[in-house]
Write an enzyme that holds these catalytic residues in place. Sequence first.
Site, PDB file in Angstrom:
ATOM      1  N   CYS A 220       1.331  -9.903  -3.192  1.00  0.00           N
ATOM      2  CA  CYS A 220       1.696 -10.945  -4.151  1.00  0.00           C
ATOM      3  C   CYS A 220       0.495 -11.202  -5.057  1.00  0.00           C
ATOM      4  O   CYS A 220      -0.651 -11.230  -4.602  1.00  0.00           O
ATOM      5  CB  CYS A 220       2.095 -12.274  -3.531  1.00  0.00           C
ATOM      6  SG  CYS A 220       3.573 -12.167  -2.533  1.00  0.00           S
TER       7      CYS A 220
ATOM      8  N   ARG B  69       0.061  -5.501  -6.630  1.00  0.00           N
ATOM      9  CA  ARG B  69       0.003  -6.386  -5.468  1.00  0.00           C
ATOM     10  C   ARG B  69       1.388  -6.681  -4.900  1.00  0.00           C
ATOM     11  O   ARG B  69       1.521  -7.306  -3.853  1.00  0.00           O
ATOM     12  CB  ARG B  69      -0.673  -7.699  -5.841  1.00  0.00           C
ATOM     13  CG  ARG B  69      -2.111  -7.536  -6.279  1.00  0.00           C
ATOM     14  CD  ARG B  69      -2.739  -8.885  -6.539  1.00  0.00           C
ATOM     15  NE  ARG B  69      -2.861  -9.665  -5.322  1.00  0.00           N
ATOM     16  CZ  ARG B  69      -3.894  -9.639  -4.503  1.00  0.00           C
ATOM     17  NH1 ARG B  69      -4.923  -8.894  -4.784  1.00  0.00           N
ATOM     18  NH2 ARG B  69      -3.905 -10.378  -3.405  1.00  0.00           N
TER      19      ARG B  69
ATOM     20  N   TRP C  75       5.619  -9.589  -3.188  1.00  0.00           N
ATOM     21  CA  TRP C  75       5.896  -8.598  -2.142  1.00  0.00           C
ATOM     22  C   TRP C  75       6.471  -9.418  -1.002  1.00  0.00           C
ATOM     23  O   TRP C  75       5.766 -10.208  -0.384  1.00  0.00           O
ATOM     24  CB  TRP C  75       4.609  -7.899  -1.723  1.00  0.00           C
ATOM     25  CG  TRP C  75       4.819  -6.751  -0.782  1.00  0.00           C
ATOM     26  CD1 TRP C  75       5.065  -5.450  -1.128  1.00  0.00           C
ATOM     27  CD2 TRP C  75       4.796  -6.777   0.647  1.00  0.00           C
ATOM     28  NE1 TRP C  75       5.200  -4.678   0.006  1.00  0.00           N
ATOM     29  CE2 TRP C  75       5.043  -5.462   1.098  1.00  0.00           C
ATOM     30  CE3 TRP C  75       4.608  -7.783   1.592  1.00  0.00           C
ATOM     31  CZ2 TRP C  75       5.099  -5.126   2.460  1.00  0.00           C
ATOM     32  CZ3 TRP C  75       4.663  -7.457   2.946  1.00  0.00           C
ATOM     33  CH2 TRP C  75       4.897  -6.136   3.363  1.00  0.00           C
TER      34      TRP C  75
ATOM     35  N   ASN D 220       0.217 -16.881  -2.671  1.00  0.00           N
ATOM     36  CA  ASN D 220      -0.045 -15.562  -2.094  1.00  0.00           C
ATOM     37  C   ASN D 220      -0.575 -15.800  -0.693  1.00  0.00           C
ATOM     38  O   ASN D 220      -1.560 -16.519  -0.522  1.00  0.00           O
ATOM     39  CB  ASN D 220      -1.089 -14.813  -2.936  1.00  0.00           C
ATOM     40  CG  ASN D 220      -1.605 -13.574  -2.229  1.00  0.00           C
ATOM     41  OD1 ASN D 220      -0.882 -12.945  -1.473  1.00  0.00           O
ATOM     42  ND2 ASN D 220      -2.848 -13.233  -2.467  1.00  0.00           N
TER      43      ASN D 220
ATOM     44  N   GLU E 281      -4.957  12.664   4.934  1.00  0.00           N
ATOM     45  CA  GLU E 281      -4.905  11.988   3.637  1.00  0.00           C
ATOM     46  C   GLU E 281      -3.904  12.686   2.705  1.00  0.00           C
ATOM     47  O   GLU E 281      -3.145  12.027   1.979  1.00  0.00           O
ATOM     48  CB  GLU E 281      -6.311  11.948   3.019  1.00  0.00           C
ATOM     49  CG  GLU E 281      -6.403  11.406   1.596  1.00  0.00           C
ATOM     50  CD  GLU E 281      -5.928   9.972   1.420  1.00  0.00           C
ATOM     51  OE1 GLU E 281      -5.601   9.315   2.414  1.00  0.00           O
ATOM     52  OE2 GLU E 281      -5.847   9.520   0.263  1.00  0.00           O
TER      53      GLU E 281
ATOM     54  N   LYS F 227      -0.595  10.884   1.058  1.00  0.00           N
ATOM     55  CA  LYS F 227      -0.330  10.813  -0.389  1.00  0.00           C
ATOM     56  C   LYS F 227       1.097  11.245  -0.684  1.00  0.00           C
ATOM     57  O   LYS F 227       1.803  10.600  -1.454  1.00  0.00           O
ATOM     58  CB  LYS F 227      -1.313  11.690  -1.193  1.00  0.00           C
ATOM     59  CG  LYS F 227      -2.739  11.193  -1.278  1.00  0.00           C
ATOM     60  CD  LYS F 227      -2.924   9.934  -2.088  1.00  0.00           C
ATOM     61  CE  LYS F 227      -2.760   8.675  -1.270  1.00  0.00           C
ATOM     62  NZ  LYS F 227      -3.878   8.060  -0.650  1.00  0.00           N
TER      63      LYS F 227
ATOM     64  N   HIS G  62       0.755  22.301  20.281  1.00  0.00           N
ATOM     65  CA  HIS G  62       1.088  21.377  21.359  1.00  0.00           C
ATOM     66  C   HIS G  62       2.297  20.507  21.027  1.00  0.00           C
ATOM     67  O   HIS G  62       2.521  19.492  21.673  1.00  0.00           O
ATOM     68  CB  HIS G  62      -0.123  20.499  21.691  1.00  0.00           C
ATOM     69  CG  HIS G  62      -1.301  21.294  22.185  1.00  0.00           C
ATOM     70  ND1 HIS G  62      -1.343  21.843  23.445  1.00  0.00           N
ATOM     71  CD2 HIS G  62      -2.439  21.688  21.565  1.00  0.00           C
ATOM     72  CE1 HIS G  62      -2.480  22.514  23.604  1.00  0.00           C
ATOM     73  NE2 HIS G  62      -3.158  22.442  22.463  1.00  0.00           N
TER      74      HIS G  62
ATOM     75  N   LYS H 286      -0.652  -2.812  -2.924  1.00  0.00           N
ATOM     76  CA  LYS H 286      -1.999  -2.235  -2.840  1.00  0.00           C
ATOM     77  C   LYS H 286      -2.885  -2.953  -1.829  1.00  0.00           C
ATOM     78  O   LYS H 286      -3.600  -2.307  -1.078  1.00  0.00           O
ATOM     79  CB  LYS H 286      -2.662  -2.230  -4.219  1.00  0.00           C
ATOM     80  CG  LYS H 286      -3.947  -1.421  -4.181  1.00  0.00           C
ATOM     81  CD  LYS H 286      -4.179  -0.682  -5.451  1.00  0.00           C
ATOM     82  CE  LYS H 286      -5.396   0.197  -5.361  1.00  0.00           C
ATOM     83  NZ  LYS H 286      -5.136   1.471  -4.654  1.00  0.00           N
TER      84      LYS H 286
HETATM   85  C1  AGP Z   1      -3.607   4.271   0.317  1.00  0.00           C
HETATM   86  O1  AGP Z   1      -3.002   5.162  -0.548  1.00  0.00           O
HETATM   87  C2  AGP Z   1      -2.739   3.179   0.745  1.00  0.00           C
HETATM   88  N1  AGP Z   1      -2.166   2.476  -0.329  1.00  0.00           N
HETATM   89  C3  AGP Z   1      -3.217   2.334   1.902  1.00  0.00           C
HETATM   90  O2  AGP Z   1      -3.165   3.147   3.033  1.00  0.00           O
HETATM   91  C4  AGP Z   1      -4.624   1.702   1.809  1.00  0.00           C
HETATM   92  O3  AGP Z   1      -5.607   2.677   1.870  1.00  0.00           O
HETATM   93  C5  AGP Z   1      -4.794   0.696   2.954  1.00  0.00           C
HETATM   94  O4  AGP Z   1      -3.840  -0.314   2.820  1.00  0.00           O
HETATM   95  C6  AGP Z   1      -6.174   0.105   3.031  1.00  0.00           C
HETATM   96  O5  AGP Z   1      -6.464  -0.669   1.914  1.00  0.00           O
HETATM   97  P1  AGP Z   1      -7.940  -1.154   1.636  1.00  0.00           P
HETATM   98  O6  AGP Z   1      -8.773   0.044   1.455  1.00  0.00           O
HETATM   99  O7  AGP Z   1      -7.841  -2.002   0.410  1.00  0.00           O
HETATM  100  O8  AGP Z   1      -8.369  -1.952   2.837  1.00  0.00           O
END
Ligand code: AGP
Length: 608
Positions: free
Chosen positions: A2, A27, A74, A100, A481, A485, A504, A603
Amino acid sequence: MCGIIGYVGERNVVDVLLDGMRRMEYRGYDSAGMALLSGDRFDVIREVGKVAELEKLVHDRGLTGCLGIGHTRWATHGGVTVENAHPHSDESGRFVLVHNGIIENFLDLKEELENRGDHFSSQTDTEVIVHCLARLYDGDMVHALVELQKKLSGSFALVILRKDDPDGFFCVRRGSPLVLGLGDGENFCASDVPPLLPYTREVVYLDEGDIGEVTRKGVRLWDDKGCSKEPTLQEVDWDVSMADKEGYSHFMLKEINEQGAVVRNTLKGRLAEGRVDLSEELQWSQELVASWRNLHIVACGTSYYASLVAERALSKWTDLDVRVDIASEYRYRTVRTDEKTLAVFVSQSGETADTIAAQRLARGLGAHCLAVTNVRGSTLSREVHDTLLLKAGPEIGVAATKTFMGQMTALYLLALYLGRLRGGISAAEEIRLAEELSRLPYKVETVIARENSLQGLAERYVSCRDFLYLGRGYSFPVALEGALKLKEISYLHAEGYAAGEMKHGPIALLDDKVPVITVIPRDSLYEKTLSNILEAKARRSPIIAIGTDGDSLLETYADHVVTVPWTDEEFTPFLSVVPLQLFAYHVAKLRRCDIDRPRNLAKSVTVE
Ligand code: AGP
């Protein structure tokens, strides 16, 4: 999660709020709303969907004004409906506010208020806050907000309009971020800095419990006990262009392209005579450094994967016992954290609830706490003993890319610095590694310039539904990673796995419809990973290999080979992650996904 914003000044508040909400839409983007105060009349407009939906409504109604608040949501408490969208007001319509955070005791408070005759029109915890405020208010807003804080448990940042106060708005923060922006005859407040950037770079970060009054003329602050305090003015070093797309089709693509510069900026001023020097930022005595036995790194999501990469370098270059944890796990199990522990919390936003809570736990147990974050003034950076900033600039795409690069850079600087202070690495080796670190920006840029081949691969495999990403050693976190993505932005199923673990279990998933993307640089584990490629190939999986320039052997094993320049084994993640980011980007683009605002995500994850 938010984003909230408030404005008072001469501009059309509708434009300022809409622009600001768009700039922090990362956000949350389930719904949006705003309230304007003109004379003693509130106009409240709320809509489900992104800010663009709200914008249509606002323009249809031809609203203008000079004072208002806004919110992009959110959803936590209550579904995505207009009734649950912010702003919310009390029954008499005297107060309107945006929130928020999360109020943990809202059900108890709601019951109490209902017993006293209040009626609610939403399922949100926020509506409970504004009802409580209306009951506490006795003509003194500061007093009401001191009392309100005592009543609420959980986290919150609030921006509040009062019908009989046409001069400005109040705000308060506890547990959720809030920053004031100071202009000339106009003032602002927002959850993050980007909405402020078009107007000002003079900011005041609110401390825990702070109450602010924002008018055209200026800002006044009180602490959580209602005692007046002086605002501490700071200048942000981000500018508005950093938060614009600058011709790119998506923020994510812009941010991928900025990665060479991110490494360069994060190194800047931290290398002296070829060696790493962080002594200005980290004023650690010899005794303090010598007292550490353990190094804990705690993070979530992409930040966790960057930490896993760094774990390998830290274990190699220092004599510390290094362990990396997901923040939400670290908090709930027995971890031996004490004064002999350096605890490093890695967070792009510095606002991730689990990471902040883990920090509080570690600090309470005596650890020396260091934040590695991109956001100066963030909650995390204000609570730790020391901060090491990434110099990545604002990251707007919800999927982290350039901050992964910045985090690895900052953590590698830390690793070399600790290695030097604790004697785990020779001066010659440190200089050699620092030199290679300095060459990385050019190598990263070389990989980015090969974007076309990734676009081609995306076209070839866009119709697949499942992907397996493999890697060993330094390449294992890269595989994790890469898979994250793809999942995040294209909604395809992707699993990252340690290459040696495939046999495994996950091997059962393989057939000719499941591509296996293998990160296989020319490193000490090359032959082992090659065997895993063969195992997957025998199950008819198409093989995409991310290898090293000049590795002709790979061509005979893999269906597609993407190569990156050679670098030392320790640095391979800086290069091999880039093709995976670009692959995910192009797959998501072909699938017409909302790349910068993937569904269900936000985010900053400010809830536990
Ligand atoms: C990454 O692409 C994600 N959006 C998410 O995993 C992010 O890395 C995670 O929420 C951690 O956020 P921060 O680095 O702001 O703590």
